[in-house]
Design an enzyme around this catalytic site. Sequence first.
Site, mmCIF file in Angstrom:
data_model
loop_
_atom_site.group_PDB
_atom_site.id
_atom_site.type_symbol
_atom_site.label_atom_id
_atom_site.label_comp_id
_atom_site.label_asym_id
_atom_site.label_seq_id
_atom_site.Cartn_x
_atom_site.Cartn_y
_atom_site.Cartn_z
ATOM 1 N N ARG A 157 7.190 -3.608 -4.416
ATOM 2 C CA ARG A 157 7.692 -3.321 -5.774
ATOM 3 C C ARG A 157 8.856 -2.331 -5.750
ATOM 4 O O ARG A 157 9.919 -2.587 -6.325
ATOM 5 C CB ARG A 157 6.542 -2.773 -6.646
ATOM 6 C CG ARG A 157 5.509 -3.825 -7.010
ATOM 7 C CD ARG A 157 4.302 -3.186 -7.654
ATOM 8 N NE ARG A 157 3.548 -2.417 -6.679
ATOM 9 C CZ ARG A 157 2.345 -2.750 -6.213
ATOM 10 N NH1 ARG A 157 1.739 -3.822 -6.659
ATOM 11 N NH2 ARG A 157 1.734 -2.007 -5.324
ATOM 12 N N ILE A 158 8.659 -1.189 -5.087
ATOM 13 C CA ILE A 158 9.719 -0.166 -5.115
ATOM 14 C C ILE A 158 10.876 -0.578 -4.208
ATOM 15 O O ILE A 158 12.049 -0.449 -4.582
ATOM 16 C CB ILE A 158 9.148 1.219 -4.734
ATOM 17 C CG1 ILE A 158 8.150 1.668 -5.814
ATOM 18 C CG2 ILE A 158 10.274 2.249 -4.573
ATOM 19 C CD1 ILE A 158 7.338 2.904 -5.485
ATOM 20 N N ASP A 177 9.656 -6.605 6.184
ATOM 21 C CA ASP A 177 8.341 -6.434 5.553
ATOM 22 C C ASP A 177 7.358 -7.328 6.293
ATOM 23 O O ASP A 177 7.594 -8.539 6.407
ATOM 24 C CB ASP A 177 8.424 -6.820 4.068
ATOM 25 C CG ASP A 177 7.189 -6.374 3.303
ATOM 26 O OD1 ASP A 177 7.333 -5.589 2.353
ATOM 27 O OD2 ASP A 177 6.068 -6.813 3.666
ATOM 28 N N ARG A 236 6.118 8.079 1.963
ATOM 29 C CA ARG A 236 5.084 9.005 2.417
ATOM 30 C C ARG A 236 5.572 9.720 3.673
ATOM 31 O O ARG A 236 6.181 9.099 4.555
ATOM 32 C CB ARG A 236 3.775 8.275 2.749
ATOM 33 C CG ARG A 236 2.909 7.950 1.555
ATOM 34 C CD ARG A 236 2.329 9.213 0.888
ATOM 35 N NE ARG A 236 1.534 8.908 -0.287
ATOM 36 C CZ ARG A 236 2.015 8.789 -1.534
ATOM 37 N NH1 ARG A 236 3.292 8.962 -1.767
ATOM 38 N NH2 ARG A 236 1.206 8.518 -2.545
ATOM 39 N N ASP A 260 11.649 13.121 0.194
ATOM 40 C CA ASP A 260 10.914 13.591 -0.989
ATOM 41 C C ASP A 260 9.451 13.849 -0.641
ATOM 42 O O ASP A 260 8.721 14.432 -1.427
ATOM 43 C CB ASP A 260 10.992 12.519 -2.096
ATOM 44 C CG ASP A 260 10.274 12.950 -3.371
ATOM 45 O OD1 ASP A 260 10.636 14.018 -3.910
ATOM 46 O OD2 ASP A 260 9.350 12.244 -3.814
ATOM 47 N N GLU A 265 2.020 18.695 2.542
ATOM 48 C CA GLU A 265 2.652 19.102 1.277
ATOM 49 C C GLU A 265 1.808 20.205 0.650
ATOM 50 O O GLU A 265 0.580 20.059 0.611
ATOM 51 C CB GLU A 265 2.773 17.898 0.331
ATOM 52 C CG GLU A 265 3.723 16.844 0.892
ATOM 53 C CD GLU A 265 3.902 15.625 -0.011
ATOM 54 O OE1 GLU A 265 3.289 15.584 -1.099
ATOM 55 O OE2 GLU A 265 4.667 14.727 0.366
ATOM 56 N N HIS A 284 8.302 16.083 -3.629
ATOM 57 C CA HIS A 284 7.491 14.935 -4.073
ATOM 58 C C HIS A 284 7.618 14.742 -5.593
ATOM 59 O O HIS A 284 6.620 14.751 -6.316
ATOM 60 C CB HIS A 284 6.018 15.108 -3.662
ATOM 61 C CG HIS A 284 5.287 13.792 -3.599
ATOM 62 N ND1 HIS A 284 4.324 13.514 -2.662
ATOM 63 C CD2 HIS A 284 5.388 12.672 -4.364
ATOM 64 C CE1 HIS A 284 3.846 12.290 -2.865
ATOM 65 N NE2 HIS A 284 4.489 11.767 -3.898
HETATM 66 P P1 NAD Z 1 3.991 -2.170 -2.504
HETATM 67 O O1 NAD Z 1 2.610 -2.390 -2.002
HETATM 68 O O2 NAD Z 1 4.484 -2.973 -3.661
HETATM 69 O O3 NAD Z 1 5.047 -2.388 -1.328
HETATM 70 C C1 NAD Z 1 4.855 -1.906 -0.038
HETATM 71 C C2 NAD Z 1 5.399 -2.966 0.918
HETATM 72 O O4 NAD Z 1 5.332 -2.445 2.255
HETATM 73 C C3 NAD Z 1 4.550 -4.261 0.893
HETATM 74 O O5 NAD Z 1 5.381 -5.375 0.591
HETATM 75 C C4 NAD Z 1 3.986 -4.347 2.309
HETATM 76 O O6 NAD Z 1 3.877 -5.658 2.773
HETATM 77 C C5 NAD Z 1 5.010 -3.547 3.094
HETATM 78 N N1 NAD Z 1 4.514 -3.080 4.402
HETATM 79 C C6 NAD Z 1 3.268 -2.671 4.733
HETATM 80 N N2 NAD Z 1 3.226 -2.345 6.046
HETATM 81 C C7 NAD Z 1 4.475 -2.563 6.545
HETATM 82 C C8 NAD Z 1 5.058 -2.415 7.826
HETATM 83 N N3 NAD Z 1 4.361 -1.988 8.889
HETATM 84 N N4 NAD Z 1 6.377 -2.726 7.980
HETATM 85 C C9 NAD Z 1 7.101 -3.206 6.915
HETATM 86 N N5 NAD Z 1 6.594 -3.357 5.680
HETATM 87 C C10 NAD Z 1 5.305 -3.042 5.498
HETATM 88 O O7 NAD Z 1 4.086 -0.618 -2.821
HETATM 89 P P2 NAD Z 1 5.151 0.101 -3.772
HETATM 90 O O8 NAD Z 1 4.632 0.110 -5.162
HETATM 91 O O9 NAD Z 1 6.494 -0.454 -3.484
HETATM 92 O O10 NAD Z 1 5.029 1.609 -3.235
HETATM 93 C C11 NAD Z 1 5.394 1.931 -1.904
HETATM 94 C C12 NAD Z 1 4.996 3.351 -1.586
HETATM 95 O O11 NAD Z 1 5.781 4.261 -2.351
HETATM 96 C C13 NAD Z 1 3.561 3.748 -1.988
HETATM 97 O O12 NAD Z 1 2.633 3.337 -1.020
HETATM 98 C C14 NAD Z 1 3.644 5.254 -2.101
HETATM 99 O O13 NAD Z 1 3.277 5.819 -0.873
HETATM 100 C C15 NAD Z 1 5.128 5.516 -2.362
HETATM 101 N N6 NAD Z 1 5.381 6.179 -3.645
HETATM 102 C C16 NAD Z 1 5.974 7.404 -3.652
HETATM 103 C C17 NAD Z 1 6.227 8.045 -4.848
HETATM 104 C C18 NAD Z 1 6.898 9.406 -4.913
HETATM 105 O O14 NAD Z 1 6.867 10.069 -5.969
HETATM 106 N N7 NAD Z 1 7.547 9.869 -3.866
HETATM 107 C C19 NAD Z 1 5.842 7.448 -6.062
HETATM 108 C C20 NAD Z 1 5.260 6.176 -6.023
HETATM 109 C C21 NAD Z 1 5.030 5.553 -4.803
#
Ligand code: NAD
Length: 323
Positions: A157-158, A177, A236, A260, A265, A284
Amino acid sequence: MRPIRIAVADGAVANLDWIMPLAKDLGCELVFGPVETVEQFAKTTLDCDGVIVTLQQITAEKLTNKPDSLRVLGRAGVGLDSIHLPTCVDEKITVIFQPLYAMEEVANHALSMILALHRGLFSADAMVRDFQWGPATEVAEIISLQDSTVGVIGCGRIGQTVIRKLQPFVKQVLGYDVNINGPIDGVTMVESLDELLSRSKIISLHTPHLPSTHHLIDAEALAKISKGTIIVNVSRGGLIDESALASSLNTGHISAAGLDVFETEPLAIDSPLRQAKNLILSPHIAWYSKSSGPRLIQWTLLDLFMHLSNKPIKNGAFATGPF
Ligand code: NAD
């Protein structure tokens, strides 16, 4: 019958005005307290039906010592690495998280770091404050963005939101991915992490922190990245070996980085990152805006309430269950 009672971990709500009016409208009781230790978790959640947490570690021990009444855990956020999900399954605790509340904010934070680092804004600012005036060639190694290749690791998603926002600025976007095989509009998906590392001039990390992604960027991976590359991590801290990154920044192999998130933390006082060159840090906050802050806690409370009222949840998703 008593009202639905939900515990809220200390620190999970920055502003009570974001949650109290909704709780009142729903007729739901809130109990606030610490959940840092096993005893505190049990005490704060005593006689509660649900609990709301943010980044507090929810260990197997806390979950097995929970009160019988506790049926649902609301993760006010996206990452699930702080919660021991297998024990939630064993204990039949439904976990609801909020993957959609801040995709734009997090993507914008990554984008801001990429653009600021790429233009050398932080060294330019320091230069002027230090009574210097160029030359431009000493501010940063500025490669034209429109000629650059960006690599996005984790195209969920992100990651895909970042891609959509970055595309107009850059020459090419590479994606890697492990779970996505199909095409993503305008993205060249590569077969291996190594290929992405060696071909990108800017790398942005968007995978969850899992055992398989721990220190995905370590000394070996950094050596595969071409000299003068920028790295941004808003996902992360555990994805990057911080000591290795600090060394690579100090030698100039990695030209700049933006972080970030950190392995510990708040950032440890003696972290090598504090002395690293060409690094921008934020505490963060990628998730936050005046809209996403209240939205997160309100969506979480509403989903817990709906689930406990045997109705469909409205905003989040189930990470375990529903039981
Ligand atoms: P998501 O599940 O939609 O996307 C994560 C993607 O990573 C998935 O498509 C998955 O297949 C892929 N993935 C998993 N293992 C992998 C690997 N070894 N190599 C390559 N790709 C791999 O998650 P999202 O909603 O996009 O969020 C991603 C991350 O963002 C969260 O897990 C969270 O840790 C982080 N996040 C941080 C903040 C912040 O404030 N800094 C806020 C929200 C989320």
